[in-house]
Scaffold this motif. Structure first.
Motif, mmCIF file in Angstrom:
data_model
loop_
_atom_site.group_PDB
_atom_site.id
_atom_site.type_symbol
_atom_site.label_atom_id
_atom_site.label_comp_id
_atom_site.label_asym_id
_atom_site.label_seq_id
_atom_site.Cartn_x
_atom_site.Cartn_y
_atom_site.Cartn_z
ATOM 1 N N UNK A 294 0.827 -1.216 0.000
ATOM 2 C CA UNK A 294 0.000 0.000 0.000
ATOM 3 C C UNK A 294 0.860 1.265 0.000
ATOM 4 N N UNK A 295 1.971 1.228 0.722
ATOM 5 C CA UNK A 295 2.814 2.418 0.826
ATOM 6 C C UNK A 295 3.715 2.625 -0.382
ATOM 7 N N UNK A 296 3.822 1.622 -1.235
ATOM 8 C CA UNK A 296 4.666 1.770 -2.424
ATOM 9 C C UNK A 296 3.858 1.864 -3.720
ATOM 10 N N UNK A 297 2.595 1.456 -3.690
ATOM 11 C CA UNK A 297 1.767 1.465 -4.899
ATOM 12 C C UNK A 297 1.321 2.887 -5.249
ATOM 13 N N UNK A 298 1.003 3.091 -6.492
ATOM 14 C CA UNK A 298 0.465 4.391 -6.931
ATOM 15 C C UNK A 298 -0.950 4.551 -6.406
ATOM 16 N N UNK A 299 -1.437 5.784 -6.381
ATOM 17 C CA UNK A 299 -2.797 6.047 -5.916
ATOM 18 C C UNK A 299 -3.810 5.276 -6.750
ATOM 19 N N UNK A 300 -3.562 5.204 -8.053
ATOM 20 C CA UNK A 300 -4.485 4.496 -8.950
ATOM 21 C C UNK A 300 -4.493 3.001 -8.654
ATOM 22 N N UNK A 301 -3.318 2.418 -8.429
ATOM 23 C CA UNK A 301 -3.235 0.988 -8.137
ATOM 24 C C UNK A 301 -3.875 0.663 -6.792
ATOM 25 N N UNK A 302 -3.674 1.530 -5.805
ATOM 26 C CA UNK A 302 -4.301 1.319 -4.502
ATOM 27 C C UNK A 302 -5.819 1.342 -4.625
ATOM 28 N N UNK A 303 -6.323 2.356 -5.337
ATOM 29 C CA UNK A 303 -7.766 2.485 -5.503
ATOM 30 C C UNK A 303 -8.342 1.258 -6.210
ATOM 31 N N UNK A 304 -7.659 0.794 -7.236
ATOM 32 C CA UNK A 304 -8.127 -0.377 -7.985
ATOM 33 C C UNK A 304 -8.151 -1.620 -7.100
ATOM 34 N N UNK A 305 -7.077 -1.839 -6.329
ATOM 35 C CA UNK A 305 -6.988 -3.021 -5.469
ATOM 36 C C UNK A 305 -8.032 -2.981 -4.354
ATOM 37 N N UNK A 306 -8.202 -1.820 -3.733
ATOM 38 C CA UNK A 306 -9.177 -1.693 -2.641
ATOM 39 C C UNK A 306 -10.592 -1.871 -3.173
ATOM 40 N N UNK A 307 -10.875 -1.278 -4.321
ATOM 41 C CA UNK A 307 -12.216 -1.423 -4.901
ATOM 42 C C UNK A 307 -12.504 -2.866 -5.294
ATOM 43 N N UNK A 308 -11.492 -3.569 -5.787
ATOM 44 C CA UNK A 308 -11.693 -4.977 -6.133
ATOM 45 C C UNK A 308 -12.032 -5.780 -4.884
ATOM 46 N N UNK A 309 -11.366 -5.479 -3.778
ATOM 47 C CA UNK A 309 -11.641 -6.174 -2.519
ATOM 48 C C UNK A 309 -13.021 -5.825 -1.983
ATOM 49 N N UNK A 310 -13.397 -4.552 -2.082
ATOM 50 C CA UNK A 310 -14.719 -4.140 -1.614
ATOM 51 C C UNK A 310 -15.828 -4.760 -2.450
ATOM 52 N N UNK A 311 -15.574 -4.896 -3.727
ATOM 53 C CA UNK A 311 -16.544 -5.549 -4.606
ATOM 54 C C UNK A 311 -16.758 -6.988 -4.160
ATOM 55 N N UNK A 312 -15.668 -7.654 -3.801
ATOM 56 C CA UNK A 312 -15.747 -9.055 -3.378
ATOM 57 C C UNK A 312 -16.409 -9.210 -2.019
ATOM 58 N N UNK A 313 -16.168 -8.257 -1.108
ATOM 59 C CA UNK A 313 -16.692 -8.397 0.259
ATOM 60 C C UNK A 313 -18.050 -7.731 0.455
ATOM 61 N N UNK A 314 -18.259 -6.581 -0.186
ATOM 62 C CA UNK A 314 -19.489 -5.820 0.036
ATOM 63 C C UNK A 314 -20.399 -5.776 -1.182
ATOM 64 N N UNK A 315 -19.891 -6.215 -2.305
ATOM 65 C CA UNK A 315 -20.721 -6.255 -3.508
ATOM 66 C C UNK A 315 -20.753 -4.977 -4.306
ATOM 67 N N UNK A 316 -19.996 -3.953 -3.867
ATOM 68 C CA UNK A 316 -19.993 -2.692 -4.614
ATOM 69 C C UNK A 316 -18.644 -1.999 -4.449
#
Length: 384
Positions: A294-316
């Motif tokens: 998280x501390x080395x990734x770009x803002x775009x990569x962080x957002x993409x990874x977090x959103x992918x996880x939220x999609x899997x856990x919360x559905x959105x």
């Protein structure tokens, strides 16, 4: 002690042994008896030593078996941006990769008290949550329940209110929300209101009513005008601002020295840690790797990874502006910021959520320091 012989009782033949040339002063029968006893003692001692050896080996075997890697690690966390080390660590397989043959299973919670309840019941073994539920569990169990083994996130919590509310005094008679009674944001809200001279109580009464509410429901109630504000972690604070027209009345970082305060930490059941220290170390290796990513990734990569996880856990997923604002308010760190915990405890006491207590021993950072090769301090409240 006197060497004078004791008197011989009447009718006894004690002391009548004959002494014959070439014999000792002890009769053969007694010598035979003593030799038998001596041999028996030798055999008994030998047998005892053998039994002791077997017991010791069995104990060693049991101890070794008891500290083998766990077959399964049950991990709890929230679908919040403040829990990004868990979100990314799980979704990208970072934590599972470090666990090796140990199976990783996960459970999603809305707030810390529910996660602690699950951990104390054995439903999960470790959890990402806020510090106050961890403190409360430690206090209530007299130090037997949990250990804090790492930090995860600092910052990212705010009191968001309707635009017409400009001061603490404007909150009198209003209704606010927090994620759960006794949770970290709930304690922060109650403690802050108390410092402003506004009384609250756990049943929702007082100068300001606080209704512990699920975060998603809080957003809807605020949008519908049924709530005047809420003290929330990210991304929910940003959602109230950007999607519901709220404004920040208090940014919690302004209440702490250097703006640093723990929002998310990693805890483990003491029982699980004692039985499976290797698995705890592996979890921390995965956790550190997630924080480093998280501390080395770009803002775009962080957002993409977090959103992918939220999609899997919360559905959105989150809108770009929400996740961008959220990430700007959070620092990801393995340091639990132990120096803040006496104030966190006092905030809980002031809020009427916990009792004055000694929290020495709440931290066990030895495995973390072994993994990172650094000296993260327990601030005198445990082992580091």
């Amino acid at each position: 002690m006197s060497n004078t012989p004791e008197p011989t009782p009447p009718g006894s033949n004690r002391g009548t042994t004959r002494i014959v040339a070439g014999e000792t002063s002890k009769p053969k029968r007694r010598r035979t008896l003593e030799i038998g006893i001596a041999v028996g003692l030798v055999l008994l001692i030998g047998a005892g030593a053998a039994v002791a050896s077997v017991v010791a080996k069995n104990n060693e075997t049991q101890a070794a078996a008891a500290t083998t890697p766990a077959a399964e690690l049950k991990l709890g966390y929230f679908g919040n941006v403040t829990h990004a080390p868990a979100l990314v660590g799980v979704s990208k397989g970072i934590i599972a990769g470090k666990l090796g043959s140990t199976k990783l299973t996960t459970q999603i919670f809305n707030a810390g008290p529910a996660a602690v309840e699950a951990l104390n019941a054995g439903a999960i073994d470790a959890a990402y949550l806020g510090p106050n539920p961890a403190i409360n569990s430690f206090v209530q169990s007299k130090g037997a329940s949990i250990s804090i083994i790492a930090g995860a996130a600092s910052g990212g919590a705010q009191l968001v209110v309707k635009p017409g509310i400009n001061t603490a005094a404007d909150l009198k008679g209003k209704t606010l929300a927090s994620p759960q009674l006794g949770g970290t944001q709930d304690v922060a809200l109650r403690a802050w209101l108390g410092k402003q001279g506004l009384k609250t109580n756990p049943n929702g009464g007082g100068d300001v009513a606080i209704n512990p509410t699920d975060n998603a429901q809080t957003l809807k109630l605020f949008q519908d005008g049924k709530l005047d504000g809420a003290w929330l972690p990210e991304p929910w604070a940003s959602r109230l601002v950007l999607q519901a027209g709220g404004k920040v009345l208090v940014d919690e970082k302004d209440l702490w020295d250097k703006g640093q305060f723990p929002t998310t930490i990693l805890i483990v059941s003491k029982k699980f840690a004692a039985e499976h220290p290797q698995t705890v170390t592996a979890l921390l290796q995965g956790h550190e790797a997630s924080v480093n990513w998280l501390n080395s990734a770009s803002a775009a990569d962080k957002a993409t990874a977090i959103n992918a996880a939220l999609k899997a856990t919360a559905g959105s997923t989150l809108p770009a502006d929400v996740i961008d604002r959220s990430l700007k308010n959070i620092t990801f760190t393995v340091d639990p910021l132990a120096g803040t915990y006496k104030k966190l405890l006092q905030d809980g006491v002031d809020a009427g959520i916990t009792k004055p207590a000694d929290i020495n021993g709440i931290f066990d950072l030895r495995a973390l320091n072994s993994v990172t090769g650094q000296k993260t301090s327990a601030a005198g409240l445990g082992q580091d």
